[in-house]
Design a protein around this motif. Structure first.
Motif, PDB file in Angstrom:
ATOM      1  N   TRP A 145      36.820  36.337  50.525  1.00  0.00           N
ATOM      2  CA  TRP A 145      36.539  36.854  49.264  1.00  0.00           C
ATOM      3  C   TRP A 145      37.578  38.172  49.087  1.00  0.00           C
ATOM      4  O   TRP A 145      38.028  38.341  47.897  1.00  0.00           O
ATOM      5  CB  TRP A 145      35.132  37.261  48.756  1.00  0.00           C
ATOM      6  CG  TRP A 145      34.236  36.056  48.257  1.00  0.00           C
ATOM      7  CD1 TRP A 145      33.388  35.310  48.874  1.00  0.00           C
ATOM      8  CD2 TRP A 145      34.317  36.011  46.959  1.00  0.00           C
ATOM      9  NE1 TRP A 145      32.970  34.644  47.793  1.00  0.00           N
ATOM     10  CE2 TRP A 145      33.338  34.869  46.640  1.00  0.00           C
ATOM     11  CE3 TRP A 145      34.699  36.694  45.819  1.00  0.00           C
ATOM     12  CZ2 TRP A 145      32.990  34.584  45.491  1.00  0.00           C
ATOM     13  CZ3 TRP A 145      34.571  36.250  44.676  1.00  0.00           C
ATOM     14  CH2 TRP A 145      33.776  35.227  44.529  1.00  0.00           C
ATOM     15  N   GLN A 146      37.512  38.907  50.087  1.00  0.00           N
ATOM     16  CA  GLN A 146      38.353  40.095  49.869  1.00  0.00           C
ATOM     17  C   GLN A 146      39.713  39.932  50.005  1.00  0.00           C
ATOM     18  O   GLN A 146      40.737  40.516  48.817  1.00  0.00           O
ATOM     19  CB  GLN A 146      38.321  41.160  51.284  1.00  0.00           C
ATOM     20  CG  GLN A 146      39.014  42.265  51.468  1.00  0.00           C
ATOM     21  CD  GLN A 146      38.461  43.432  50.713  1.00  0.00           C
ATOM     22  OE1 GLN A 146      37.215  43.511  50.296  1.00  0.00           O
ATOM     23  NE2 GLN A 146      39.243  44.609  50.687  1.00  0.00           N
ATOM     24  N   ARG A 147      40.290  38.685  50.380  1.00  0.00           N
ATOM     25  CA  ARG A 147      41.695  38.397  50.278  1.00  0.00           C
ATOM     26  C   ARG A 147      42.141  37.779  49.208  1.00  0.00           C
ATOM     27  O   ARG A 147      43.194  38.094  48.446  1.00  0.00           O
ATOM     28  CB  ARG A 147      41.980  37.487  51.621  1.00  0.00           C
ATOM     29  CG  ARG A 147      42.197  38.126  52.771  1.00  0.00           C
ATOM     30  CD  ARG A 147      42.660  37.156  54.048  1.00  0.00           C
ATOM     31  NE  ARG A 147      41.886  36.077  54.206  1.00  0.00           N
ATOM     32  CZ  ARG A 147      41.024  35.745  54.827  1.00  0.00           C
ATOM     33  NH1 ARG A 147      40.747  37.171  55.806  1.00  0.00           N
ATOM     34  NH2 ARG A 147      40.424  34.928  55.213  1.00  0.00           N
ATOM     35  N   LYS A 148      41.049  36.986  48.564  1.00  0.00           N
ATOM     36  CA  LYS A 148      41.456  36.014  47.218  1.00  0.00           C
ATOM     37  C   LYS A 148      41.183  36.887  46.050  1.00  0.00           C
ATOM     38  O   LYS A 148      41.558  36.555  44.872  1.00  0.00           O
ATOM     39  CB  LYS A 148      40.757  34.648  47.041  1.00  0.00           C
ATOM     40  CG  LYS A 148      39.231  34.773  47.056  1.00  0.00           C
ATOM     41  CD  LYS A 148      38.507  33.655  47.108  1.00  0.00           C
ATOM     42  CE  LYS A 148      36.961  33.542  46.940  1.00  0.00           C
ATOM     43  NZ  LYS A 148      36.514  32.316  46.899  1.00  0.00           N
ATOM     44  N   THR A 149      40.634  37.993  46.094  1.00  0.00           N
ATOM     45  CA  THR A 149      40.088  38.768  44.961  1.00  0.00           C
ATOM     46  C   THR A 149      41.014  40.074  44.668  1.00  0.00           C
ATOM     47  O   THR A 149      41.357  40.864  45.555  1.00  0.00           O
ATOM     48  CB  THR A 149      38.700  39.476  44.938  1.00  0.00           C
ATOM     49  OG1 THR A 149      37.892  38.241  45.464  1.00  0.00           O
ATOM     50  CG2 THR A 149      38.332  40.022  43.711  1.00  0.00           C
ATOM     51  N   LYS A 150      41.760  40.103  43.608  1.00  0.00           N
ATOM     52  CA  LYS A 150      42.721  41.062  43.283  1.00  0.00           C
ATOM     53  C   LYS A 150      42.145  42.504  43.497  1.00  0.00           C
ATOM     54  O   LYS A 150      42.878  43.363  44.135  1.00  0.00           O
ATOM     55  CB  LYS A 150      43.485  40.951  41.942  1.00  0.00           C
ATOM     56  CG  LYS A 150      44.492  39.546  42.178  1.00  0.00           C
ATOM     57  CD  LYS A 150      45.278  39.620  40.563  1.00  0.00           C
ATOM     58  CE  LYS A 150      46.167  38.345  40.765  1.00  0.00           C
ATOM     59  NZ  LYS A 150      46.714  38.206  39.445  1.00  0.00           N
ATOM     60  N   ASP A 151      41.326  42.744  42.713  1.00  0.00           N
ATOM     61  CA  ASP A 151      40.344  44.039  42.798  1.00  0.00           C
ATOM     62  C   ASP A 151      39.244  43.817  43.444  1.00  0.00           C
ATOM     63  O   ASP A 151      38.238  43.293  43.015  1.00  0.00           O
ATOM     64  CB  ASP A 151      40.365  44.442  41.314  1.00  0.00           C
ATOM     65  CG  ASP A 151      39.732  45.916  41.345  1.00  0.00           C
ATOM     66  OD1 ASP A 151      39.221  46.400  42.503  1.00  0.00           O
ATOM     67  OD2 ASP A 151      39.537  46.486  40.358  1.00  0.00           O
ATOM     68  N   ALA A 152      39.003  43.996  44.742  1.00  0.00           N
ATOM     69  CA  ALA A 152      37.971  43.428  45.522  1.00  0.00           C
ATOM     70  C   ALA A 152      36.739  44.538  45.543  1.00  0.00           C
ATOM     71  O   ALA A 152      35.959  44.580  46.290  1.00  0.00           O
ATOM     72  CB  ALA A 152      38.358  43.373  46.965  1.00  0.00           C
ATOM     73  N   SER A 156      33.701  45.055  39.952  1.00  0.00           N
ATOM     74  CA  SER A 156      34.719  44.030  39.318  1.00  0.00           C
ATOM     75  C   SER A 156      34.691  42.768  39.513  1.00  0.00           C
ATOM     76  O   SER A 156      35.090  41.903  38.612  1.00  0.00           O
ATOM     77  CB  SER A 156      36.314  44.747  39.431  1.00  0.00           C
ATOM     78  OG  SER A 156      36.549  44.420  40.999  1.00  0.00           O
ATOM     79  N   SER A 183      33.563  47.585  48.732  1.00  0.00           N
ATOM     80  CA  SER A 183      34.412  46.383  49.055  1.00  0.00           C
ATOM     81  C   SER A 183      33.602  45.045  48.879  1.00  0.00           C
ATOM     82  O   SER A 183      32.651  45.104  49.875  1.00  0.00           O
ATOM     83  CB  SER A 183      35.254  46.416  50.227  1.00  0.00           C
ATOM     84  OG  SER A 183      35.739  45.433  50.436  1.00  0.00           O
ATOM     85  N   ASP A 385      39.172  48.138  53.294  1.00  0.00           N
ATOM     86  CA  ASP A 385      40.084  47.021  53.818  1.00  0.00           C
ATOM     87  C   ASP A 385      39.604  46.986  55.267  1.00  0.00           C
ATOM     88  O   ASP A 385      40.420  46.973  56.154  1.00  0.00           O
ATOM     89  CB  ASP A 385      41.652  46.917  53.640  1.00  0.00           C
ATOM     90  CG  ASP A 385      42.438  45.623  54.097  1.00  0.00           C
ATOM     91  OD1 ASP A 385      41.658  44.733  54.700  1.00  0.00           O
ATOM     92  OD2 ASP A 385      43.440  45.472  53.835  1.00  0.00           O
TER      93      ASP A 385
END
Length: 450
Positions: A145-152, A156, A183, A385
């Motif tokens: 989810w962290q990688r595929k979401t621009k604003d993680a 948002s 995050s 991150d």
């Protein structure tokens, strides 16, 4: 060959866990603690002669490692506490109680959008399906989810209603972080805590810590001034006790202090690892426990979560049968300015009473006593991150001989997460079984000689 020795820096729950697992392996260990008692942020305070836990008093039924630890320390029974939390919605108190868990979930879900439910349900399923893999920091599911979401940031990813009613109470209570600061990659550690059932130690934490300290040497009121490093290897520590500096030498040193404290200790000798640890954020928290002449809460409502404009994030009963004892928690963005100004406990308890009485009137209920603590590094909000942080941390720390690190920033801030990170740390400690066995045989020989 002499038995190998390890210094554990920090007597909080991470330090206790590391020392426990080292002792199980037969390794000689000593805890160095700056405060006058064990427990760190879980240390107890006295309320009219009764030991009161200011943190970590609620123990999840699924805290398997911590429960194994308490069992190994003797007879420390648990009693039911449960999960009961109320929120203010449209000026009314709405209660979520684990005994009516699904009814409460459906009630909350009525105000959530379809998009939110589509995103939230798979997250809940992932944690419930494999708590070990996806209920702690480093979860493959949540890192994706962290990688595929621009604003993680959680604020948002989900809409306001779900954020305020469901997500914020978790992140503020557990991490001191607002949803706009938390995050999505770390969210599994929050959900695993939310979907558990809770108990408390019937006799409190003090008997557990007392038993532990009878088995493991502990130096209290002793602060670590610096590491002793020779040719790139950590060989000991310089400590200050009663205004006297002393050099102590060990085969290994394990730092279990908060990441920012460990960063400052490493800065001169290992600046790269120090910089990585500085990515971990901590937020202040204050906990005040007050006793009143009569019950403040009732059997149905045992805790109340407050909206983001209140510096008081949560107020609730200390125990199921302690409805006259209220635990006030100040955390979140609205509390930070107040806590940075070094408020007195009396000012904080008065602020807590004013805030709580707006929703649960108890002006005719006199306060009997109170205790508490303000903690500047009270709540760990992790590295934003985490995937990148952990990669750098593992690479940089593995290059340093004689030093290990662990803490609430590696697997999560819950008691169980700290135990899990500590066990991983000890399991990776480079002391061979042969050396441990030699140490045990030496101990037996010495005992026989006496």
């Amino acid at each position: 060959m002499k038995q190998k020795s390890v210094a554990v820096i920090g007597g909080g729950i991470s330090g206790i866990a590391v020392a426990h697992y080292l002792r199980e392996k037969g390794i000689r260990v000593q805890i160095i603690e700056a405060e006058d008692r064990l427990g760190g942020r879980m240390a107890t305070a006295s309320l009219r002669g009764r030991g009161i836990a200011l943190g970590g008093k609620n123990i999840g039924v699924k805290y398997s490692l911590f429960r194994e630890f308490t069992k190994s320390m003797g007879d420390h029974p648990f009693e039911y506490f449960g999960l009961n939390s109320s929120r203010i919605r449209n000026g009314k108190i709405v209660t979520f109680d684990e005994k009516k868990r699904w009814r409460g979930m459906l009630e909350f879900a009525k105000s959530f959008s379809l998009r939110d439910l589509v995103r939230m349900i798979p997250m809940i399923r992932a944690v419930k399906a494999d708590r070990i893999k996806d209920g702690y920091l480093g979860s493959p599911f949540f890192q994706s989810w962290q990688r595929k979401t621009k604003d993680a940031k959680l604020a948002s990813v989900f809409r306001k209603n779900l954020v305020e009613q469901f997500i914020r109470p978790m992140t503020v209570r557990m991490n001191g972080a607002e949803p706009a600061e938390a995050s999505v990659g770390n969210f599994g550690s929050n959900l695993s805590v939310a979907f558990d059932t809770y108990e408390q130690l019937s006799n409190g934490l003090d008997p557990l810590f007392e038993r532990f300290s009878s088995l493991v040497p502990v130096r209290l009121n002793t602060s670590l001034e610096s590491l002793i490093v020779r040719e790139g290897r950590v060989v000991g520590i310089k400590v200050l006790q009663e205004k006297r500096l002393e050099d102590l030498y060990f085969d290994h040193v394990v730092l279990t202090t908060p990441a920012s404290v460990s960063a400052s200790l490493l800065r001169n000798h290992f600046p790269e690892l120090s910089g990585t640890l500085e990515q971990v954020r901590y937020f202040p928290v204050a906990v005040v426990v007050a006793e009143y002449a009569k019950p403040v809460f009732n059997e149905k409502v045992r805790a109340l979560v407050f909206p983001s404009d209140k510096p008081l994030s949560n107020a609730g009963v200390y125990g199921v049968n302690d409805r006259h004892i209220v635990r006030y928690t100040f955390s979140g963005k609205s509390a930070r300015d107040i806590l940075s100004g070094q408020p007195s406990l009396e000012d904080l308890v008065a602020l807590g009473e004013r805030t709580l009485s707006e929703f649960i009137p108890f002006r005719e209920n006199p306060r009997v006593s109170f205790t508490g603590k303000v903690m500047k590094l009270g709540l760990c909000a992790y590295a934003f991150d985490y995937e990148r942080f952990r990669r750098d941390f593992d690479f940089q720390s593995s290059a340093i001989q004689g030093l290990e690190l662990t803490g609430d920033y590696l697997r999560g801030a819950s008691i169980e997460a700290c135990f899990r990170a500590a066990k991983e740390c000890v399991d990776g400690l480079q002391i061979s079984d042969a050396r441990i066995q030699n140490g045990k045989e030496e101990e037996k020989a010495l005992a026989a000689s006496y």
